[in-house]
Design a protein around this motif. Structure first.
Motif, PDB file in Angstrom:
ATOM      1  N   ASN A   1      49.422  28.745  36.601  1.00 30.26           N
ATOM      2  CA  ASN A   1      49.695  30.104  36.369  1.00 30.26           C
ATOM      3  C   ASN A   1      48.889  30.993  35.505  1.00 30.26           C
ATOM      4  N   LYS A   2      48.511  30.348  34.446  1.00 25.39           N
ATOM      5  CA  LYS A   2      47.433  30.848  33.596  1.00 25.39           C
ATOM      6  C   LYS A   2      46.190  31.160  34.393  1.00 25.39           C
ATOM      7  N   ILE A   3      45.649  30.372  35.132  1.00 26.40           N
ATOM      8  CA  ILE A   3      44.495  30.416  36.039  1.00 26.40           C
ATOM      9  C   ILE A   3      44.724  31.686  36.990  1.00 26.40           C
ATOM     10  N   ARG A   4      45.919  31.514  37.390  1.00 23.17           N
ATOM     11  CA  ARG A   4      46.227  32.601  38.741  1.00 23.17           C
ATOM     12  C   ARG A   4      46.227  34.097  38.027  1.00 23.17           C
ATOM     13  N   ARG A   5      46.724  34.131  36.665  1.00 26.62           N
ATOM     14  CA  ARG A   5      46.710  35.437  36.021  1.00 26.62           C
ATOM     15  C   ARG A   5      45.272  35.675  35.694  1.00 26.62           C
ATOM     16  N   TYR A   6      44.261  34.977  35.254  1.00 28.24           N
ATOM     17  CA  TYR A   6      42.859  34.903  35.083  1.00 28.24           C
ATOM     18  C   TYR A   6      42.362  35.640  36.314  1.00 28.24           C
ATOM     19  N   LEU A   7      42.451  34.978  37.322  1.00 29.39           N
ATOM     20  CA  LEU A   7      41.694  35.221  38.568  1.00 29.39           C
ATOM     21  C   LEU A   7      42.250  36.852  39.273  1.00 29.39           C
ATOM     22  N   GLU A   8      43.724  36.869  39.100  1.00 28.16           N
ATOM     23  CA  GLU A   8      44.235  38.152  39.371  1.00 28.16           C
ATOM     24  C   GLU A   8      43.577  39.306  38.772  1.00 28.16           C
ATOM     25  N   ASN A   9      43.420  39.147  37.447  1.00 28.84           N
ATOM     26  CA  ASN A   9      42.812  40.188  36.593  1.00 28.84           C
ATOM     27  C   ASN A   9      41.578  40.488  36.805  1.00 28.84           C
ATOM     28  N   GLU A  10      40.716  39.331  37.176  1.00 22.43           N
ATOM     29  CA  GLU A  10      39.092  39.651  37.590  1.00 22.43           C
ATOM     30  C   GLU A  10      39.252  40.556  38.839  1.00 22.43           C
ATOM     31  N   ILE A  11      39.858  40.217  39.765  1.00 25.18           N
ATOM     32  CA  ILE A  11      39.963  40.961  41.032  1.00 25.18           C
ATOM     33  C   ILE A  11      40.329  42.317  40.826  1.00 25.18           C
ATOM     34  N   TYR A  12      41.586  42.302  40.118  1.00 25.84           N
ATOM     35  CA  TYR A  12      42.158  43.822  39.907  1.00 25.84           C
ATOM     36  C   TYR A  12      40.980  44.678  39.041  1.00 25.84           C
ATOM     37  N   ASN A  13      40.420  44.050  38.069  1.00 28.33           N
ATOM     38  CA  ASN A  13      39.494  44.995  37.316  1.00 28.33           C
ATOM     39  C   ASN A  13      38.229  45.499  37.971  1.00 28.33           C
ATOM     40  N   GLU A  14      37.701  44.725  39.222  1.00 31.10           N
ATOM     41  CA  GLU A  14      36.806  44.750  39.993  1.00 31.10           C
ATOM     42  C   GLU A  14      37.331  45.945  41.095  1.00 31.10           C
TER      43      GLU A  14
ATOM     44  N   GLU B   1      39.606  48.235  40.430  1.00 34.86           N
ATOM     45  CA  GLU B   1      39.823  49.427  39.719  1.00 34.86           C
ATOM     46  C   GLU B   1      38.785  50.150  39.627  1.00 34.86           C
ATOM     47  N   GLU B   2      37.454  49.421  39.059  1.00 40.55           N
ATOM     48  CA  GLU B   2      36.245  49.958  39.057  1.00 40.55           C
ATOM     49  C   GLU B   2      35.688  50.882  40.240  1.00 40.55           C
ATOM     50  N   LYS B   3      35.990  50.165  41.370  1.00 39.74           N
ATOM     51  CA  LYS B   3      35.468  50.836  42.781  1.00 39.74           C
ATOM     52  C   LYS B   3      36.468  51.740  43.135  1.00 39.74           C
ATOM     53  N   ILE B   4      37.646  51.707  42.772  1.00 38.93           N
ATOM     54  CA  ILE B   4      38.660  52.773  43.208  1.00 38.93           C
ATOM     55  C   ILE B   4      38.462  54.159  42.269  1.00 38.93           C
ATOM     56  N   GLN B   5      37.769  53.957  41.252  1.00 37.29           N
ATOM     57  CA  GLN B   5      37.571  55.115  40.247  1.00 37.29           C
ATOM     58  C   GLN B   5      36.515  55.906  40.871  1.00 37.29           C
TER      59      GLN B   5
END
Length: 296
Positions: free
Chosen positions: A56-69, A71-75
């Motif tokens: 679950n910790k790995i899942r959250r880390y990977l999720e956060n990496e993709i989400y931040n990527e 968000e940068e594109k959406i902005q």
């Protein structure tokens, strides 16, 4: 994670318990989760729990990496009506979670595709008024497989058809969004938080269990102010704190609403709130908390 074993709710299962069991299937292999339910050795059970927590910790880390990527594109986009993005770097097991977060935050349909070994594996999330499953049915002859429902779906497509699928889905989503679909939040009744008590909440909970076909009730109140809010979660996407109306102060939590805490003089303003009252576990007893669905 604070869960009262005497009062486990559908929200406890959906937001706290199930993701831990679900993480292994998303990141690696769900065989250990099956073993958890049939294993009788306490030591082995503890080992499986630790394995699930690590996943679950790995899942959250990977999720956060993709989400931040994303968000940068959406902005860099100007008020997008939908999101369609793909990558060879994304883990296919976590893009569905990211899809949901982006769709909820911006109230737009989102399609994310992870490409690997000649195939694109997609997760799709939509909004009220745009049936993503029907849109996929219109291109089903080009898909290896697909499934889902009105608001959430997924598909597998050969990379040789990916360009054609992308063009078609973009066209359909653009047409649908010209219809100017509005975000709606159903309110069941007006309920002054000053009159909310344990007896009334027990009566409301007689309608449970809540879920997709039996939504938890939403109530509205006005002239409410927020107190001592703090953000938490990945990217501070949630908040918790208190609300006050006259002399009544109640604990609150708001999921995926952290981005709304930006107004000047926020704590001096009064708001209309839409909320669902829930029981939370205290040190020795249950107390009432409001799950904030929206406010303005």
């Amino acid at each position: 994670m604070k869960i009262n074993p005497r009062n486990i709710t559908t929200s406890d299962i959906g937001f706290f318990i199930a993701p831990i069991f679900n993480a292994l299937g998303r990141i690696d292999n769900s065989k250990s989760v099956v073993n958890f339910f049939i294993q009788e050795d306490d030591f082995k059970l503890f080992s499986i729990i630790e394995e699930m927590k690590r996943a679950n910790k790995i899942r959250r880390y990977l999720e956060n990496e993709i989400y931040n990527e994303l968000e940068e594109k959406i902005q860099r986009l100007e008020r997008p009506k939908y999101i369609f993005m793909k990558s060879r770097k994304w883990h296919s097991g976590v893009i569905g979670v990211v899809c949901s977060r982006i769709s909820i935050k911006y109230n737009i349909p989102v399609i994310l595709i992870s490409i690997k070994n000649g195939y694109g594996k997609a997760s799709c999330r939509s909004i009220e008024g745009i049936n993503i499953f029907d849109i996929l049915k219109s291109v089903s002859d080009k898909l290896e497989r697909f499934g889902g429902h009105d608001l959430a779906a997924g598909f597998l497509v050969s990379e040789k058809y990916l360009g054609e699928i992308e063009k078609h889905l973009r066209q359909r989503l653009a047409i649908k969004n010209r219809e100017n679909v509005q975000k709606t939040l159903h309110v069941d009744a007006w309920l002054n938080i000053e009159y909310l008590n344990k007896r009334k909440l027990h009566e409301i909970n007689r309608l449970s269990p809540f879920g997709l076909d039996n939504q938890e009730p939403n109530f509205m109140d006005s002239d409410v102010s927020f107190l001592n809010l703090t953000k938490f979660g990945i990217n501070n996407r949630h908040f918790k704190g208190f609300v006050r109306k006259n002399n009544r102060i109640i604990s609150v939590i708001g999921y995926n609403l952290g981005h709304k805490l930006k107004a000047n003089n926020f704590y001096k303003k009064k708001f209309k709130i839409v909320y669902t009252p829930i029981f939370k576990s205290g040190h020795s007893d249950l107390f009432i908390e409001l799950k904030i669905k929206d406010f303005k």
